[in-house]
Design a protein around this motif. Structure first.
Motif, PDB file in Angstrom:
ATOM      1  N   VAL A  16      30.720 -89.253 -28.793  1.00  0.00           N
ATOM      2  CA  VAL A  16      30.209 -88.778 -27.503  1.00  0.00           C
ATOM      3  C   VAL A  16      31.280 -88.882 -26.412  1.00  0.00           C
ATOM      4  CG1 VAL A  16      28.476 -89.193 -25.699  1.00  0.00           C
ATOM      5  CG2 VAL A  16      27.812 -89.235 -28.117  1.00  0.00           C
ATOM      6  N   ASP A  35      38.940 -97.132 -25.750  1.00  0.00           N
ATOM      7  CA  ASP A  35      38.120 -97.561 -26.889  1.00  0.00           C
ATOM      8  C   ASP A  35      38.682 -98.872 -27.416  1.00  0.00           C
ATOM      9  OD1 ASP A  35      35.895 -96.261 -28.885  1.00  0.00           O
ATOM     10  OD2 ASP A  35      37.241 -97.652 -29.915  1.00  0.00           O
ATOM     11  N   ASN A  36      37.784 -99.802 -27.711  1.00  0.00           N
ATOM     12  CA  ASN A  36      38.248-101.137 -28.111  1.00  0.00           C
ATOM     13  C   ASN A  36      38.779-101.191 -29.548  1.00  0.00           C
ATOM     14  OD1 ASN A  36      35.792-100.828 -29.297  1.00  0.00           O
ATOM     15  ND2 ASN A  36      34.920-102.769 -28.639  1.00  0.00           N
ATOM     16  N   ASN A  37      38.494-100.184 -30.354  1.00  0.00           N
ATOM     17  CA  ASN A  37      39.027-100.168 -31.719  1.00  0.00           C
ATOM     18  C   ASN A  37      40.474 -99.668 -31.731  1.00  0.00           C
ATOM     19  OD1 ASN A  37      36.651-100.997 -33.124  1.00  0.00           O
ATOM     20  ND2 ASN A  37      35.788 -98.999 -32.624  1.00  0.00           N
ATOM     21  N   ARG A  45      27.530 -93.685 -40.559  1.00  0.00           N
ATOM     22  CA  ARG A  45      26.372 -93.490 -39.688  1.00  0.00           C
ATOM     23  C   ARG A  45      26.019 -91.998 -39.673  1.00  0.00           C
ATOM     24  NH1 ARG A  45      27.106 -96.381 -34.177  1.00  0.00           N
ATOM     25  NH2 ARG A  45      29.343 -96.230 -34.521  1.00  0.00           N
ATOM     26  N   ALA A  46      26.075 -91.349 -38.500  1.00  0.00           N
ATOM     27  CA  ALA A  46      25.539 -89.992 -38.397  1.00  0.00           C
ATOM     28  C   ALA A  46      26.250 -88.998 -39.315  1.00  0.00           C
ATOM     29  CB  ALA A  46      25.638 -89.504 -36.961  1.00  0.00           C
ATOM     30  N   ALA A  47      25.471 -88.074 -39.832  1.00  0.00           N
ATOM     31  CA  ALA A  47      26.027 -86.941 -40.569  1.00  0.00           C
ATOM     32  C   ALA A  47      25.275 -85.670 -40.186  1.00  0.00           C
ATOM     33  CB  ALA A  47      25.927 -87.181 -42.071  1.00  0.00           C
ATOM     34  N   THR A  48      23.965 -85.781 -40.061  1.00  0.00           N
ATOM     35  CA  THR A  48      23.142 -84.590 -39.835  1.00  0.00           C
ATOM     36  C   THR A  48      23.370 -84.024 -38.441  1.00  0.00           C
ATOM     37  OG1 THR A  48      21.474 -85.460 -41.341  1.00  0.00           O
ATOM     38  CG2 THR A  48      20.757 -83.797 -39.749  1.00  0.00           C
ATOM     39  N   GLN A 109      30.147 -88.581 -38.864  1.00  0.00           N
ATOM     40  CA  GLN A 109      30.509 -88.603 -37.449  1.00  0.00           C
ATOM     41  C   GLN A 109      31.983 -88.887 -37.215  1.00  0.00           C
ATOM     42  OE1 GLN A 109      27.602 -91.734 -36.138  1.00  0.00           O
ATOM     43  NE2 GLN A 109      29.325 -92.559 -35.012  1.00  0.00           N
ATOM     44  N   VAL A 134      36.809-102.149 -22.262  1.00  0.00           N
ATOM     45  CA  VAL A 134      36.294-102.200 -20.887  1.00  0.00           C
ATOM     46  C   VAL A 134      35.471-103.476 -20.745  1.00  0.00           C
ATOM     47  CG1 VAL A 134      34.745-101.087 -19.226  1.00  0.00           C
ATOM     48  CG2 VAL A 134      36.287 -99.694 -20.648  1.00  0.00           C
ATOM     49  N   GLU A 166      29.954 -96.124 -24.602  1.00  0.00           N
ATOM     50  CA  GLU A 166      30.460 -97.132 -25.543  1.00  0.00           C
ATOM     51  C   GLU A 166      29.334 -97.719 -26.373  1.00  0.00           C
ATOM     52  OE1 GLU A 166      29.235 -97.963 -22.632  1.00  0.00           O
ATOM     53  OE2 GLU A 166      30.267 -99.755 -21.991  1.00  0.00           O
ATOM     54  N   ASP A 294      24.642 -93.255 -27.243  1.00  0.00           N
ATOM     55  CA  ASP A 294      23.904 -94.489 -27.535  1.00  0.00           C
ATOM     56  C   ASP A 294      23.892 -95.456 -26.345  1.00  0.00           C
ATOM     57  OD1 ASP A 294      23.392 -93.550 -30.073  1.00  0.00           O
ATOM     58  OD2 ASP A 294      24.107 -95.347 -31.107  1.00  0.00           O
ATOM     59  N   GLY A 304      17.692 -87.958 -38.064  1.00  0.00           N
ATOM     60  CA  GLY A 304      19.066 -87.725 -37.602  1.00  0.00           C
ATOM     61  C   GLY A 304      19.153 -87.179 -36.192  1.00  0.00           C
ATOM     62  N   GLY A 306      19.972 -89.303 -33.159  1.00  0.00           N
ATOM     63  CA  GLY A 306      20.676 -90.102 -32.155  1.00  0.00           C
ATOM     64  C   GLY A 306      21.948 -89.430 -31.660  1.00  0.00           C
ATOM     65  N   LEU A 307      22.853 -89.132 -32.565  1.00  0.00           N
ATOM     66  CA  LEU A 307      24.115 -88.526 -32.143  1.00  0.00           C
ATOM     67  C   LEU A 307      23.881 -87.101 -31.644  1.00  0.00           C
ATOM     68  CD1 LEU A 307      27.100 -88.503 -31.702  1.00  0.00           C
ATOM     69  CD2 LEU A 307      27.431 -88.007 -34.125  1.00  0.00           C
ATOM     70  N   ASN A 308      22.946 -86.398 -32.262  1.00  0.00           N
ATOM     71  CA  ASN A 308      22.643 -85.050 -31.754  1.00  0.00           C
ATOM     72  C   ASN A 308      22.277 -85.114 -30.277  1.00  0.00           C
ATOM     73  OD1 ASN A 308      22.349 -82.703 -33.949  1.00  0.00           O
ATOM     74  ND2 ASN A 308      21.988 -84.675 -34.929  1.00  0.00           N
TER      75      ASN A 308
HETATM   76  C1  FAD Z   1      22.462 -95.468 -40.644  1.00  0.00           C
HETATM   77  C2  FAD Z   1      22.566 -94.539 -39.478  1.00  0.00           C
HETATM   78  C3  FAD Z   1      22.497 -93.177 -39.708  1.00  0.00           C
HETATM   79  C4  FAD Z   1      22.555 -92.289 -38.635  1.00  0.00           C
HETATM   80  N1  FAD Z   1      22.467 -90.957 -38.885  1.00  0.00           N
HETATM   81  C5  FAD Z   1      22.456 -90.097 -37.853  1.00  0.00           C
HETATM   82  C6  FAD Z   1      22.404 -88.691 -38.089  1.00  0.00           C
HETATM   83  O1  FAD Z   1      22.370 -88.237 -39.236  1.00  0.00           O
HETATM   84  N2  FAD Z   1      22.383 -87.845 -37.009  1.00  0.00           N
HETATM   85  C7  FAD Z   1      22.434 -88.335 -35.728  1.00  0.00           C
HETATM   86  O2  FAD Z   1      22.375 -87.524 -34.778  1.00  0.00           O
HETATM   87  N3  FAD Z   1      22.548 -89.658 -35.468  1.00  0.00           N
HETATM   88  C8  FAD Z   1      22.571 -90.544 -36.486  1.00  0.00           C
HETATM   89  N4  FAD Z   1      22.747 -91.878 -36.244  1.00  0.00           N
HETATM   90  C9  FAD Z   1      22.996 -92.342 -34.863  1.00  0.00           C
HETATM   91  C10 FAD Z   1      24.495 -92.218 -34.504  1.00  0.00           C
HETATM   92  O3  FAD Z   1      25.271 -92.940 -35.420  1.00  0.00           O
HETATM   93  C11 FAD Z   1      24.743 -92.697 -33.075  1.00  0.00           C
HETATM   94  O4  FAD Z   1      23.817 -92.042 -32.232  1.00  0.00           O
HETATM   95  C12 FAD Z   1      26.177 -92.367 -32.639  1.00  0.00           C
HETATM   96  O5  FAD Z   1      27.100 -93.228 -33.241  1.00  0.00           O
HETATM   97  C13 FAD Z   1      26.333 -92.471 -31.130  1.00  0.00           C
HETATM   98  O6  FAD Z   1      27.642 -92.094 -30.767  1.00  0.00           O
HETATM   99  P1  FAD Z   1      28.308 -92.700 -29.455  1.00  0.00           P
HETATM  100  O7  FAD Z   1      29.638 -92.040 -29.320  1.00  0.00           O
HETATM  101  O8  FAD Z   1      27.344 -92.622 -28.330  1.00  0.00           O
HETATM  102  O9  FAD Z   1      28.458 -94.261 -29.754  1.00  0.00           O
HETATM  103  P2  FAD Z   1      29.320 -94.992 -30.872  1.00  0.00           P
HETATM  104  O10 FAD Z   1      29.450 -94.148 -32.083  1.00  0.00           O
HETATM  105  O11 FAD Z   1      28.715 -96.339 -31.018  1.00  0.00           O
HETATM  106  O12 FAD Z   1      30.766 -95.122 -30.230  1.00  0.00           O
HETATM  107  C14 FAD Z   1      31.019 -96.012 -29.169  1.00  0.00           C
HETATM  108  C15 FAD Z   1      32.496 -96.369 -29.165  1.00  0.00           C
HETATM  109  O13 FAD Z   1      32.744 -97.210 -28.040  1.00  0.00           O
HETATM  110  C16 FAD Z   1      33.511 -98.327 -28.453  1.00  0.00           C
HETATM  111  N5  FAD Z   1      33.229 -99.450 -27.543  1.00  0.00           N
HETATM  112  C17 FAD Z   1      32.179-100.288 -27.548  1.00  0.00           C
HETATM  113  N6  FAD Z   1      32.261-101.162 -26.535  1.00  0.00           N
HETATM  114  C18 FAD Z   1      33.400-100.865 -25.878  1.00  0.00           C
HETATM  115  C19 FAD Z   1      34.036-101.409 -24.732  1.00  0.00           C
HETATM  116  N7  FAD Z   1      33.507-102.440 -24.043  1.00  0.00           N
HETATM  117  N8  FAD Z   1      35.214-100.870 -24.310  1.00  0.00           N
HETATM  118  C20 FAD Z   1      35.747 -99.808 -24.979  1.00  0.00           C
HETATM  119  N9  FAD Z   1      35.193 -99.267 -26.077  1.00  0.00           N
HETATM  120  C21 FAD Z   1      34.020 -99.775 -26.510  1.00  0.00           C
HETATM  121  C22 FAD Z   1      33.062 -98.561 -29.888  1.00  0.00           C
HETATM  122  O14 FAD Z   1      34.005 -99.314 -30.607  1.00  0.00           O
HETATM  123  C23 FAD Z   1      32.926 -97.146 -30.402  1.00  0.00           C
HETATM  124  O15 FAD Z   1      34.155 -96.634 -30.867  1.00  0.00           O
HETATM  125  C24 FAD Z   1      22.693 -92.780 -37.302  1.00  0.00           C
HETATM  126  C25 FAD Z   1      22.791 -94.163 -37.078  1.00  0.00           C
HETATM  127  C26 FAD Z   1      22.729 -95.036 -38.153  1.00  0.00           C
HETATM  128  C27 FAD Z   1      22.826 -96.507 -37.895  1.00  0.00           C
END
Ligand code: FAD
Length: 411
Positions: A16, A35-37, A45-48, A109, A134, A166, A294, A304, A306-308
């Motif tokens: 995101v 990003d902290n990684n 995690r996400a695929a769909t 993802q 952060v 994050e 998230d 699926g 959350g990421l969508n």
């Molecule tokens: C088993 C499983 C299956 C899933 N399948 C699906 C699916 O099929 N379809 C779907 O739409 N969703 C799915 N999801 C949900 C999806 O994985 C999340 O919604 C998605 O990862 C959100 O993306 P994001 O970029 O918001 O957050 P994240 O992917 O969590 O990325 C956040 C990033 O911020 C970094 N970060 C954290 N704290 C800090 C900080 N303080 N400073 C700097 N960087 C930081 C993290 O290290 C990470 O790299 C699934 C989740 C799970 C657990």
């Protein structure tokens, strides 16, 4: 703020945050991502990726690239595990008039994030700083600052706007005092990934949902490093069991064999355990702080969504923020972002993902029978099947968001 300072700071370089950076950066906005990684994460995690989301990612061929590195999955199925019956099958082809992508793309993802990161490499006005965490947020006098811990120690960065992307434990959300109300499921979800071919061996399609009063299962295929791909099985776990028990070889084999008996032990290439929540932030905007993905909303993964939802946030937010920064439009557009995206997070994603879970886990025989009968009847009626798919494909929520007008946002 100096004239070379970033206009937008982004906490989080997950899919995101990177997408926000790309969508803003390609319009000329100066962006800095932390990003902290040390690099992109590749946990399963996400695929769909649903049709409504693919429709938003057509720019620069991104949706096509996702399909190229992923799998195109037009069909999904519901099975009744105890009886072994295929209860219902849905084909996205019925949405041909509703979307340019009448199918789901199963794209892990980290692959989506990688495709975006490659595009960011061509945009000099975007910096992505891995290994930077952060830790603090301050808003004042038309600017927002973050304290960031990186290889050179703690440094303060200032921008006009900050996007918290994050993830569920968002520091930006917490530091901004934004409540994250909802609940946490008592059971953790375990993801077991195997090369065992459930399609060839058992006739399951690449997105198969199993209802079972004992323990539901989602079973779906990802392309991984290429053919033949991998299958991910997702199960609930008993809250009384320890992580060691759940993740042990014996525990993993027993779970898979109980659900999908097979003559030989399963090869398990990944095992992951997730705590799962249903929560939505009280606001997606507080002054110069914006939340997306998230950081703004979390839900169980069945269906699926959350990421969508997070990608849809990124597209909506980046469009509005660019208009505020580049066209000098009113920042009330960002209140509209909050209203549109928070409304659909609550009305659609929370509601649908909870309903998806309840449908699969129902144990009362009458409720189970009714749930399965409903699915059979919906699948047999094209008009009802289309309505059902408009929701699952997240087209209905996009349409709902588009009906929410600026006048409804707080003045
Ligand atoms: C088993 C499983 C299956 C899933 N399948 C699906 C699916 O099929 N379809 C779907 O739409 N969703 C799915 N999801 C949900 C999806 O994985 C999340 O919604 C998605 O990862 C959100 O993306 P994001 O970029 O918001 O957050 P994240 O992917 O969590 O990325 C956040 C990033 O911020 C970094 N970060 C954290 N704290 C800090 C900080 N303080 N400073 C700097 N960087 C930081 C993290 O290290 C990470 O790299 C699934 C989740 C799970 C657990």
């Amino acid at each position: 703020m100096g004239s070379n300072d970033p206009q937008v700071l982004i906490a989080g370089g997950g899919p995101v945050g990177l997408l926000c950076a790309w969508l803003l950066g390609r319009q000329g906005v100066r962006v800095r991502v932390f990003d902290n990684n040390d690099g992109l994460q590749d946990d399963p995690r996400a695929a769909t990726t649903h049709p409504a989301t693919l429709d938003l990612l057509s720019e620069d061929g991104l949706a096509d690239d996702m399909a190229r590195v992923g799998l195109v999955a037009p069909i999904f199925q519901f099975w009744d595990r105890p009886s072994g019956e295929l209860v219902a099958q849905f084909d996205h082809a019925i949405l041909a008039r509703d979307t340019a992508h009448p199918f789901v793309v199963q794209c892990e993802q980290f692959k989506t994030a990688k495709l975006v990161l490659e595009r960011l490499g061509k945009i000099p006005n975007v910096e992505v700083l891995f290994g930077h965490e952060v830790v603090d947020v301050t808003q004042r006098d038309g600017a927002v600052s973050v304290d960031v811990r990186g290889p050179d120690g703690l440094r303060t960065h200032t921008g006009a706007w900050l996007i918290g992307a994050e993830g569920g434990r968002s520091v930006v959300r917490k530091q901004s005092g934004i409540a994250f109300d909802g609940f946490t499921w008592p059971e953790r979800f375990i993801v077991l990934t195997t090369p065992y071919d459930f399609e060839a061996n058992r006739g399951y399609c690449p997105r198969s949902y199993f209802a079972d009063p004992e323990a539901w299962c989602n079973c779906f295929k990802v392309s991984a490093d290429g053919p033949p791909g991998l299958w991910r099985t997702v199960f609930p776990t008993d809250p009384a069991h320890t992580e060691e028990q759940l993740m042990s070889d014996a525990g993993v084999q027993a779970r898979l064999q109980a659900f999908f008996p097979a003559p030989a032990p399963y090869e398990v290439v990944h095992r992951n355990l997730y705590v799962t929540h249903q929560r939505v932030a009280a606001t997606f905007r507080k002054g110069r702080v914006l939340l997306a993905g998230d950081a703004a909303h979390v839900n169980n993964p069945i269906g699926g969504m959350g990421l969508n939802g997070g990608i849809q946030d990124a597209v909506s937010l980046s469009d509005k923020l660019a208009r505020v920064l580049l066209n000098k439009e009113s920042d009330r557009l960002l209140d509209l972002y909050d209203l549109q995206r928070r409304t659909v997070a609550v009305e659609f994603v929370q509601e649908q993902s909870i309903a998806n879970k309840k449908r699969l886990e129902a144990s009362d025989p009458d409720t189970r029978r009714k749930n399965l009968d409903d699915l059979r009847q919906i699948a047999a009626d094209p008009a009802r099947a289309r309505q059902f798919l408009l929701r699952t494909a997240m087209i209905a929520s996009q349409r709902r968001a588009a009906t929410i007008e600026l006048a409804e946002a707080t003045p």
